[in-house]
Design an enzyme around this catalytic site. Structure first.
Site, PDB file in Angstrom:
ATOM      1  CG  ASP A  10      -1.996   1.030   1.194  1.00  0.00           C
ATOM      2  OD1 ASP A  10      -2.126   1.708   0.159  1.00  0.00           O
ATOM      3  OD2 ASP A  10      -2.719   1.164   2.198  1.00  0.00           O
ATOM      4  CG  ASP A 104      -3.119   3.833  -3.474  1.00  0.00           C
ATOM      5  OD1 ASP A 104      -4.061   3.084  -3.767  1.00  0.00           O
ATOM      6  OD2 ASP A 104      -3.179   4.666  -2.549  1.00  0.00           O
ATOM      7  CD  GLU A 105      -5.325  -1.189  -0.892  1.00  0.00           C
ATOM      8  OE1 GLU A 105      -5.643  -1.867   0.085  1.00  0.00           O
ATOM      9  OE2 GLU A 105      -6.009  -0.212  -1.299  1.00  0.00           O
TER      10      GLU A 105
END
Length: 359
Positions: A10, A104-105
Site C-alpha cells: 500500500d 496504489d494498492e
C-alpha cells in the site's frame, strides 16, 4: 500443505506524495489533492495535512476549516496512473500473481516467486527498497499467509512500514484487534457489533457462525472465518473491477423521507470521495435498497455526463428512489454505485477500484 506467502503493498499517501516529490516547495507542508471550491472533495491528503484531521473524501471546505493553511493541488490522474504502472513493473520482477486493488494498492502471491527467494518478508523489503530508489516514494507492506492478514499487516506500521503476521502468532494477534480493524467493518457495522458486545477479535471469535449470519447476512460467515485467521481467497491477477460503490446497513430501519433527506446525501458524498480517490469514470448510477424482510431491489440510470461529484450523483439517486415502488416501507440497507467505465479504463486493470465489504 504449505502455507501461502501473501504480500499486501500500500503506497503511502500516494497522490499527495507524488505531488510532494514533483514539487519540492510542497515538501513538509500540508497539501491536499483536489479543488478548494464549495463543491470540491479531497482526493488525497499528505501526512502533514492528516495531522490536522484532513482526510480523503472530505469536502474541501471542511478541510480548509481544519487546516486554514492547507495547500490544494490539482489532480494529475495521468501521472498517478503512469507511476502506478511503474510500481506494478517492480511487482512483476518477483511474481505475475499480482491483484491490483487500486492505483496504489495490490496483493502479491509470492509462494512461488521468480527469483526463488524463500522468505516473503525479504521480497517485501526488496520491493520497498526498489520503489524508494527508483521512484522516490515510500510504501508500506504487510506479509502473512492470506489476504486478510496481509492487508491488516500493511496498515500496522504506516508510513514506510513492514510488518509480518506469522501463522504461529495469528490467533493472538487477531484476538487483540479492535473490531474496526477487520476488513469489511465500517462505521455502521462497528456500531451494530458493539451493540452485540463485540468490540474485538476475541469477542468476534466467541460468536458462532449462525449468530453472525443472522445479524450480518452472508458477510457474517466471512467475519466468522476472519476471526479464526481463515481466508482462502486467491490472488487474482485477471480480476477486472468495473464499479465503485458504497452501502450502509442501518441498525434501525430508515423511512423513505429519512433516506431522501439524510442518508442518500451522505452516501453520495462518500461515493464522490471514492470516485475522486480512484480516478474511476463511469456514467451509470445504481441505487440498491434492502427492506426489513431482506427483499432487495435495484434501480439504475445511465446519463450522458460522467458522474464524479455529489452534486451530480445526489439528484439522480433521489430520482431513482422516487421511481422505486416501495410505498411506505422502510429500509435496512441503502447503497449507491457508479459503473459503466469508459473504454480507456478497460485497458488497465489497476485503473479500477471496488471497495469491498466497506460497511
Amino acid at each position: 500443505m504449505n502455507q501461502r506467502k501473501i504480500i499486501h503493498v500500500d503506497m503511502d499517501a500516494f497522490y499527495a506524495s507524488i505531488e510532494q516529490r514533483d514539487h519540492p516547495e510542497y515538501r513538509g507542508k500540508p497539501i491536499a489533492v483536489g479543488r478548494p471550491e464549495m463543491r470540491g472533495v479531497v482526493a488525497a491528503a499528505s501526512y502533514e495535512a492528516r495531522r490536522f484531521g484532513v482526510r480523503s473524501a472530505m469536502p474541501s471546505m471542511k478541510a480548509l476549516k481544519l487546516c486554514p493553511h492547507l495547500i490544494f493541488t490539482r489532480n494529475r490522474m495521468d501521472v498517478y496512473k503512469a507511476v502506478s504502472a511503474q510500481i506494478h513493473a517492480i511487482f512483476h520482477r518477483y511474481t505475475d500473481l499480482v491483484e491490483p486493488l487500486s492505483l496504489d494498492e495490490a496483493f502479491l502471491d509470492v509462494t512461488e516467486n521468480k527469483p526463488g527467494i524463500p522468505l516473503a518478508v525479504d521480497i517485501a523489503r526488496r520491493i520497498k527498497k526498489e520503489i524508494r530508489r527508483e521512484l522516490h516514494l515510500t510504501a508500506s507492506a504487510g506479509v502473512s499467509y492470506n489476504k486478510f492478514l496481509a492487508k491488516i499487516a500493511s496498515d500496522y506500521r504506516k508510513p514506510d512500514g513492514l510488518f509480518t503476521i506469522h501463522p504461529s502468532r495469528a490467533e493472538k494477534f487477531i484476538a487483540a484487534l479492535p473490531i474496526e480493524a477487520f476488513w469489511g467493518v465500517g462505521h455502521a457495522t462497528a456500531e451494530r457489533m458493539r451493540a452485540l458486545s463485540i468490540t474485538n477479535g476475541a469477542q468476534l471469535r466467541a460468536r458462532d457462525k449462525d449468530f453472525l449470519v443472522r445479524h450480518f447476512g452472508k458477510t457474517g460467515a466471512i467475519f466468522y472465518n476472519f476471526a479464526r485467521g481463515v481466508d482462502d481467497r486467491p490472488v487474482e491477477p485477471s480480476r477486472m473491477r468495473k464499479s465503485v460503490g458504497c452501502e450502509e446497513t442501518y441498525r434501525e430501519n430508515v423511512t423513505r423521507a429519512e433516506a431522501l433527506e439524510q442518508r442518500l446525501p451522505l452516501l453520495a458524498e462518500e461515493l464522490a470521495g471514492r470516485l475522486a480517490r480512484s480516478g474511476f469514470r463511469g456514467n451509470t448510477l445504481t441505487l440498491k435498497v434492502k427492506f426489513p424482510d431482506f427483499v432487495q431491489k435495484t434501480r439504475c440510470a445511465t446519463v450522458p455526463e460522467i458522474l464524479t461529484e455529489k452534486e451530480g450523483i445526489l439528484p439522480l439517486a433521489r430520482t431513482l428512489m422516487e421511481e422505486l415502488d416501495s410505498g411506505d416501507r422502510t429500509f435496512r440497507l441503502l447503497g449507491l454505485s457508479v459503473s459503466h467505465p469508459q473504454e480507456e479504463q478497460r485497458q488497465g486493470i489497476w485503473e479500477q477500484l471496488w471497495l469491498e465489504l466497506e460497511y
